[in-house]
Design a protein around this motif. Structure first.
Motif, PDB file in Angstrom:
ATOM      1  N   VAL B 153       0.885  -1.205  -0.007  1.00  0.00           N
ATOM      2  CA  VAL B 153       0.090   0.079   0.145  1.00  0.00           C
ATOM      3  C   VAL B 153       0.766   1.389  -0.036  1.00  0.00           C
ATOM      4  O   VAL B 153       0.465   2.309  -0.843  1.00  0.00           O
ATOM      5  CB  VAL B 153      -1.036   0.007   1.235  1.00  0.00           C
ATOM      6  N   LEU B 154       2.137   0.888   0.573  1.00  0.00           N
ATOM      7  CA  LEU B 154       2.971   2.426   0.743  1.00  0.00           C
ATOM      8  C   LEU B 154       3.719   2.461  -0.703  1.00  0.00           C
ATOM      9  O   LEU B 154       3.594   3.837  -0.963  1.00  0.00           O
ATOM     10  CB  LEU B 154       3.997   2.055   1.994  1.00  0.00           C
ATOM     11  N   ALA B 155       3.954   1.575  -1.173  1.00  0.00           N
ATOM     12  CA  ALA B 155       4.503   1.493  -2.487  1.00  0.00           C
ATOM     13  C   ALA B 155       3.489   2.248  -3.735  1.00  0.00           C
ATOM     14  O   ALA B 155       3.813   3.125  -4.399  1.00  0.00           O
ATOM     15  CB  ALA B 155       5.012   0.427  -2.764  1.00  0.00           C
ATOM     16  N   LEU B 156       2.130   1.742  -3.301  1.00  0.00           N
ATOM     17  CA  LEU B 156       1.290   2.227  -4.085  1.00  0.00           C
ATOM     18  C   LEU B 156       1.226   3.839  -4.117  1.00  0.00           C
ATOM     19  O   LEU B 156       1.005   4.404  -5.017  1.00  0.00           O
ATOM     20  CB  LEU B 156       0.045   1.606  -3.622  1.00  0.00           C
ATOM     21  N   ALA B 157       1.186   4.363  -2.738  1.00  0.00           N
ATOM     22  CA  ALA B 157       0.800   5.519  -2.497  1.00  0.00           C
ATOM     23  C   ALA B 157       2.142   6.463  -2.924  1.00  0.00           C
ATOM     24  O   ALA B 157       1.889   7.429  -3.541  1.00  0.00           O
ATOM     25  CB  ALA B 157       0.762   6.122  -1.149  1.00  0.00           C
ATOM     26  N   PHE B 158       3.117   5.804  -2.944  1.00  0.00           N
ATOM     27  CA  PHE B 158       4.583   6.448  -3.487  1.00  0.00           C
ATOM     28  C   PHE B 158       4.427   6.794  -5.141  1.00  0.00           C
ATOM     29  O   PHE B 158       4.681   7.521  -5.273  1.00  0.00           O
ATOM     30  CB  PHE B 158       5.849   5.721  -3.236  1.00  0.00           C
ATOM     31  N   VAL B 159       4.149   5.787  -5.491  1.00  0.00           N
ATOM     32  CA  VAL B 159       4.185   5.884  -6.910  1.00  0.00           C
ATOM     33  C   VAL B 159       2.973   6.600  -7.465  1.00  0.00           C
ATOM     34  O   VAL B 159       3.146   7.298  -8.403  1.00  0.00           O
ATOM     35  CB  VAL B 159       3.849   4.196  -7.608  1.00  0.00           C
ATOM     36  N   ALA B 160       1.812   6.663  -6.479  1.00  0.00           N
ATOM     37  CA  ALA B 160       0.614   7.475  -7.295  1.00  0.00           C
ATOM     38  C   ALA B 160       1.194   8.987  -6.995  1.00  0.00           C
ATOM     39  O   ALA B 160       0.672   9.798  -7.965  1.00  0.00           O
ATOM     40  CB  ALA B 160      -0.334   7.546  -6.291  1.00  0.00           C
ATOM     41  N   ALA B 161       2.335   9.290  -6.021  1.00  0.00           N
ATOM     42  CA  ALA B 161       2.488  10.573  -5.881  1.00  0.00           C
ATOM     43  C   ALA B 161       3.619  11.027  -6.868  1.00  0.00           C
ATOM     44  O   ALA B 161       3.811  12.174  -7.585  1.00  0.00           O
ATOM     45  CB  ALA B 161       3.285  10.832  -4.510  1.00  0.00           C
ATOM     46  N   LEU B 162       4.547  10.163  -7.156  1.00  0.00           N
ATOM     47  CA  LEU B 162       5.524  10.281  -8.073  1.00  0.00           C
ATOM     48  C   LEU B 162       5.462  10.238  -9.482  1.00  0.00           C
ATOM     49  O   LEU B 162       5.909  10.825 -10.530  1.00  0.00           O
ATOM     50  CB  LEU B 162       6.721   9.330  -7.968  1.00  0.00           C
ATOM     51  N   GLY B 163       4.071   9.517  -9.780  1.00  0.00           N
ATOM     52  CA  GLY B 163       3.878   9.313 -11.136  1.00  0.00           C
ATOM     53  C   GLY B 163       4.129   7.849 -11.683  1.00  0.00           C
ATOM     54  O   GLY B 163       5.185   7.264 -11.195  1.00  0.00           O
ATOM     55  N   PRO B 164       3.246   7.286 -12.227  1.00  0.00           N
ATOM     56  CA  PRO B 164       3.594   5.836 -12.790  1.00  0.00           C
ATOM     57  C   PRO B 164       4.818   5.901 -13.749  1.00  0.00           C
ATOM     58  O   PRO B 164       5.109   6.611 -14.370  1.00  0.00           O
ATOM     59  CB  PRO B 164       2.171   5.597 -13.659  1.00  0.00           C
ATOM     60  N   GLY B 165       5.584   4.531 -13.703  1.00  0.00           N
ATOM     61  CA  GLY B 165       6.714   4.474 -14.238  1.00  0.00           C
ATOM     62  C   GLY B 165       7.556   3.356 -13.549  1.00  0.00           C
ATOM     63  O   GLY B 165       7.464   3.120 -12.399  1.00  0.00           O
TER      64      GLY B 165
END
Lengths: 356, 305
Positions: B153-165
């Motif tokens: 879930v945390l990785a999910l939120a990080f990627v959501a903030a940084l942008g997918p990729g």
């Protein structure tokens, strides 16, 4: 250390006092760690919310607004304040359950979460139940037959559970059991025809429909939940059976087991009543941990099964750049995970007299 | 490998190694011999070696381009056959070739996450264990906080903030992966820091930084490396999960999780599009799990029977 032999009752009160102190200390330590960890969770989600490349002001005013309007909205949203002050406001709001509004559903995020979370709890609970009821006997079996073919099979079953991507297995299971065999209900919690028949009290459909005596709704809900729950159950089974095997194997090597065998107890009694009982406390913490993992892991499973839980909520908000909803959901799942995680520690200390 | 000539085996197993290199190689040889006796661990090793070979030789092994579409009128969603060994997807691309190139991404994710997370864990763990007192308490508190976090879930939120990729997915996984390594490095450091040779270096005027970098970190490296190997299957599954949710590698990149997400739309009539990449993820992470299990047994003297 007490060197002279004190009176027996004195010794007993002292031991009681020490146990009580250990309990209180354990509880205080648990609460402190919980508070610090939850605070850390808030810091991390705040930082994540800050690094979003989307300008939250532009999202509100649009890119044609004048500089004055832009500045006013920016001030209204509190974005011109120092970061520390912004965090203080975020913190105060979060602990009262105010995560802002979801852009997508326009409801306050906390209300959305209240509506979605029971579905996740229902799924994870049933999954853990399945995992425990099958995983524990399987692990005991493997420990007793350690080194045999049976043991190897249990090990492989567990390893496959560790290695298979859960969303993929979910898709394949849907394909087989729903599309081809038609044994189970499809995606979602209910068929459309059964929607709104049950008034939500606990939010757990299985419980609500049973309490209101609506057996047809119950069976429909059951046919929908059983596949995703079995899937989650398999993953917790992989973990639980492996840990059970290790724990029971450890107990079987203890001297009291030899004593029990010399006393002439049956092997079944030695294993189930003596060894397993002594492994019960660490096993309980394993089960709690696995429950926490299922709550978190439901993010992927729910997406596959269109299960309207917190995982689906987070992912659908993600796809719409609805950051309030994503962070609120992350916080709630995170808080549940952290609490269960630390609770398993506390349980271990409370229930096992050796750790006092 | 296993069939080493007797003189080489003798050189490796000698009780009196002449050099540090010989001692280290001898240790590896012992571990490998224990590993070789475990058939499932060897199966895991074979899978991992195959993955590396496939990633290296993907251009030679592939029969089609992994990115470019074939004939969209006649070659879409074909079942496995003689021309397209594992069938084609909705863009008429050869799934077999995409799978081969996808192995490069999987390998890159595993390697990069380890390269980022291991130094963070080592730095925090060794500093914490070496200096002790308040720095230890603060650093371990932070580690505990991260350890208690839900990783996906945390990785999910990080990627959501940084942008997918794929790059951001790698960063997000690495940020959530380091705490166990820090714990391990701290424990190792605490057993090393009071040894005589550390005291000797300090008496010679070696700075704390020198002691940490030159003497403590190298000694922690091997146990942390084993732990990282054990985590690799989990890293692969998390990366694939992020790809499946559309947060990892973006189309048309042939990342396995992303391929499953694309195949999901035609699941019922064209099941192979989603099924094949899932098998690949499963086999590779099973390989890492089998190898990791075997390595742990081989390195743990208590379990040698």
């Amino acid at each position: 250390m007490n060197l002279e032999a004190p009176a027996a009752d004195h010794d007993r009160t002292r031991r009681g006092a020490r146990a009580a102190l250990g309990l209180a200390g354990g509880l205080a330590d648990f609460l402190l760690t919980l508070a610090i960890t939850l605070f850390g969770l808030l810091v991390v989600t705040f930082v994540i919310g800050r690094v979003v490349p989307i300008d939250p002001v532009l999202a509100v005013v649009g890119d044609r607004a004048s500089g004055a309007v832009y500045d006013r909205v920016r001030a209204e949203m509190g974005l011109d304040l120092p970061l520390i002050e912004q965090f203080r406001i975020y913190f105060m709001k979060a602990i009262t359950g105010d995560f802002g509004r979801s852009v997508l559903t326009t409801n306050p995020v906390i209300e959305d979460i209240r509506r979605y979370f029971p579905a996740t709890i229902e799924l994870a609970t049933l999954g853990t139940l399945i995992g425990t009821l099958i995983g524990v006997p399987l692990g005991v079996f493997a420990a007793v037959r350690s080194g045999t073919l049976m043991d190897q099979i249990v090990r492989i079953v567990g390893l496959v559970g560790y290695s298979v991507p859960i969303f993929w297995l979910g898709l394949m299971a849907l394909l087989l059991f729903y599309a081809h065999l038609g044994w189970v209900g499809g995606p979602g919690r209910l068929d459309i025809a059964y929607d709104y028949l049950v008034t939500p009290t606990t939010g757990l459909l299985l419980v609500d429909s049973l309490m209101q005596g609506q057996m047809d709704v119950f069976w429909n809900a059951f046919s929908h939940i059983i596949l995703p729950a079995a899937l989650l159950g398999y993953f917790s089974l992989a973990y639980i059976s492996r840990m059970t095997r290790a724990l029971v194997l450890n107990e079987l090597a203890q001297e009291y087991v030899v004593t029990a065998r010399i006393k002439g107890l049956s092997e079944a009694r030695v294993v189930w009543r003596h060894a397993l009982r002594n492994a019960a406390v660490p096993l309980l913490t394993v089960i709690v941990l696995s429950y926490a993992t299922l709550l978190e892991g439901s993010v992927l499973t729910e997406t596959v099964f269109a299960w309207p839980g917190i995982g689906s909520y987070i992912t659908s908000s993600l796809q719409n750049a609805d950051m309030n909803a994503v962070l609120g959901g992350t916080l709630i799942v995170g808080a549940a995970f952290v609490t269960l995680n630390l609770l398993s520690d506390l349980l271990y200390r409370l229930l096992d007299p050796r750790t006092r | 490998m296993a069939g080493a000539s007797p003189s080489l085996a003798a050189w490796l197993t000698t009780a009196e190694p002449q050099s540090r290199l010989q001692a280290r190689l001898g240790h590896f040889y012992q571990v490998f011999r224990r590993l070789a006796r475990n058939p499932t661990a060897m199966a895991g090793l074979v899978i991992v070696v195959l993955l590396v070979l496939v990633a290296i030789f993907a251009p030679l092994l592939a029969t089609h381009s992994p990115i470019e579409s074939g004939d969209l009128r006649t070659q879409r969603l074909l079942p496995p056959g003689p021309v397209f060994w594992l069938g084609t997807d909705d863009q008429a691309r050869d799934i077999y070739s995409r799978l081969l190139y996808g192995s490069r991404l999987t390998l890159a994710v595993v390697v990069l996450v380890s390269v980022i997370a291991t130094p963070i864990g080592l730095a925090i763990g060794t500093v914490s264990g070496y200096f002790g007192s308040w720095s230890d308490r603060i650093l371990m508190r932070i580690t505990d906080i991260f350890l208690a976090f839900p990783r996906l879930v945390l990785a999910l939120a990080f990627v959501a903030a940084l942008g997918p990729g794929i790059e951001n997915a790698i960063i997000a996984i690495a940020i959530t992966a380091w705490p166990p390594y820090a714990r391990l490095a701290r424990a190792e450091t605490m057993t090393i820091r009071n040894s005589n040779f550390i005291h000797a270096v300090r008496l010679q005027g070696g700075s704390s930084a020198r002691i940490l970098l030159k003497h403590i970190v190298p000694l922690c490296l091997s146990s942390v490396t084993v732990r990282v190997t054990l985590d690799m299957a989990g890293i692969i599954l998390t990366a694939a999960g992020l790809g499946f949710l559309g947060l990892g590698a973006q189309p048309p990149t042939p990342e396995w999780g992303t391929m499953i997400a694309q195949g999901r739309r035609f699941l019922i009539d064209h099941w192979w599009v989603a099924a094949v990449p899932g098998v690949a993820i499963f086999v590779v992470s099973l390989g890492f799990n089998l190898l990791g299990d075997g390595l742990r047994d081989a390195l743990d003297p208590r379990s040698s029977r």
